[in-house]
Design a protein around this motif. Structure first.
Motif, short mmCIF file in Angstrom:
data_model
loop_
_atom_site.label_atom_id
_atom_site.label_comp_id
_atom_site.label_asym_id
_atom_site.label_seq_id
_atom_site.Cartn_x
_atom_site.Cartn_y
_atom_site.Cartn_z
N ASP A 141 24.20 -4.34 -20.28
CA ASP A 141 25.44 -3.74 -20.79
C ASP A 141 26.02 -4.57 -21.92
OD1 ASP A 141 27.61 -2.16 -21.22
OD2 ASP A 141 28.54 -2.48 -19.25
N GLU A 142 25.72 -4.18 -23.14
CA GLU A 142 26.23 -4.85 -24.33
C GLU A 142 26.07 -6.36 -24.25
OE1 GLU A 142 29.94 -3.55 -25.86
OE2 GLU A 142 29.60 -1.48 -25.29
N SER A 163 29.30 2.03 -19.60
CA SER A 163 29.31 1.00 -18.56
C SER A 163 29.45 1.62 -17.18
CB SER A 163 30.48 0.03 -18.78
OG SER A 163 30.31 -0.68 -19.98
MG MG Z 1 31.14 -0.58 -21.82
#
Ligand code: MG
Ligand code: ADP
Length: 250
Positions: A171-172, A41
Motif C-alpha cells: 500500500d503506497e 487501501s
Molecule cells: Mg490509501
C-alpha cells in the motif's frame, strides 16, 4: 490466488467499496491506481482481513475469508482459520511499522517464531537469507532508527516474506520516502515480481505500474472503473474518468 466478488464496504453511512470484483492469479502483479479516497487501501485491508465487509465474498487460494449468505448473515470462519488465511497474505504499508526496540533480524523473526512456531535458529537463518535478498545483510543487528526510510521499507518487505506468504499487498510503500530512496524499494519489488510472487500493488509510481505489472486497475469513488494490460490502460484508457486521472499524474 485472490478473488473478490461484489464486495461492498461502508463506514457508517459512507459507502466506500461498491460492488468491487477482482481476481488475481498466481504470480500475477496487479497495480491499483486512482485518486486519494477512492478506496484502494480499504480494499487491501479487506483482502487481508483487517476490515469486515458488508457484503460479497473474498477468497484466498480457494478458501473463503468472508462470505455473506443471501439473508445478509456474515459467515466468518473460526478465528484460527482467519489467522491461517491472514498469514498467507503479507502486507507492506506506507509507514514501515517496524518495532523500534527490536533489531532488524528480530523484527523479521518475531512473527515466524510466535505465529508459525518456528525455532529461533530456523527463523534467524530465514531472516538472514531474506536480508541478503533485499540487500541488507550488513544491517542484521541494526535498530530501525539506524536505517534510512528505504532500508526500513526493505526490512518491512523481508518481514512480510518471512511468513512465506502466497501473496503480498503493497500500500503506497514508496510514498513516504525521499525521492532518491524510492528506486531501491521498487527494485526489490520488481525482483519479487520476476520470481513469480503474487502481488497487489497500490502505487503512485506509474513507471512501475507500466513496466512491472501484468494488469493495472483504476479505482475511483469506490469502484473499479476500468482495468487492463498496462500498455492498453496507459495509452488507450476507455473511460473519461481514467483519462482525467492519467492526465493529472503523467
Ligand atoms: Mg490509501
Ligand atoms: P485510498 O486508499 O484510495 O486513498 P481509502 O481506502 O483510504 O482510500 O479511503 C476510502 C474512503 O473511506 C475515504 O473517504 C476515507 O475517508 C474512508 N475511510 C477509510 N478508512 C476509514 C475508517 N476507518 N473510518 C471511516 N472512514 C474511513
Amino acid at each position: 490466488m485472490i478473488r473478490l466478488e461484489s464486495i461492498n464496504k461502508s463506514f457508517g453511512a459512507h459507502h466506500v467499496l461498491k460492488d468491487v470484483s477482482l481476481t488475481v492469479d498466481k504470480a500475477e502483479v496487479v497495480c491499483v491506481i486512482g485518486p486519494s479516497g477512492s478506496g484502494k487501501s480499504t480494499m487491501l485491508r479487506c483482502i487481508n482481513n483487517m476490515e469486515d465487509i458488508g457484503s460479497g465474498t473474498i477468497s484466498i487460494d480457494g478458501q473463503p475469508v468472508y462470505r455473506y449468505e443471501r439473508d445478509g448473515k456474515l459467515i466468518v470462519d473460526s478465528e484460527k482459520q482467519i489467522e491461517a488465511i491472514r498469514a498467507k497474505v503479507g502486507m507492506v504499508f506506507q509507514s514501515f511499522n517496524l518495532f523500534p526496540h527490536l533489531t532488524v533480524t528480530e523484527n523479521i523473526t518475531v512473527a515466524p517464531i510466535h505465529v508459525l512456531g518456528r525455532s529461533r535458529g530456523e527463523a534467524t537463518d530465514i531472516a538472514l537469507g531474506l536480508l541478503e535478498k533485499v540487500g541488507l545483510a550488513m544491517k542484521a543487528q541494526a535498530y530501525p532508527h539506524e536505517l534510512s526510510g528505504g532500508q526500513q521499507q526493505r526490512v518491512a518487505i523481508a518481514r512480510a516474506l518471512a511468513m512465506r506468504p502466497k501473496a503480498i499487498l503493497f500500500d503506497e510503500v514508496t510514498s513516504a520516502l525521499d525521492p532518491e530512496l524510492v528506486g531501491e524499494v521498487l527494485r526489490v519489488m520488481r525482483a519479487l515480481a520476476d520470481e513469480g510472487m503474487t502481488m497487489v500493488v497500490v502505487t503512485h509510481e506509474m513507471g512501475f505500474a507500466r513496466d512491472v505489472s501484468d494488469r493495472v486497475v483504476f479505482m475511483a469513488d469506490g469502484k473499479i472503473v476500468e482495468s487492463g494490460k498496462p500498455h492498453e490502460l496507459f495509452s488507450a484508457p476507455q473511460q473519461e474518468r481514467t483519462r482525467d486521472f492519467l492526465r493529472s499524474v503523467l
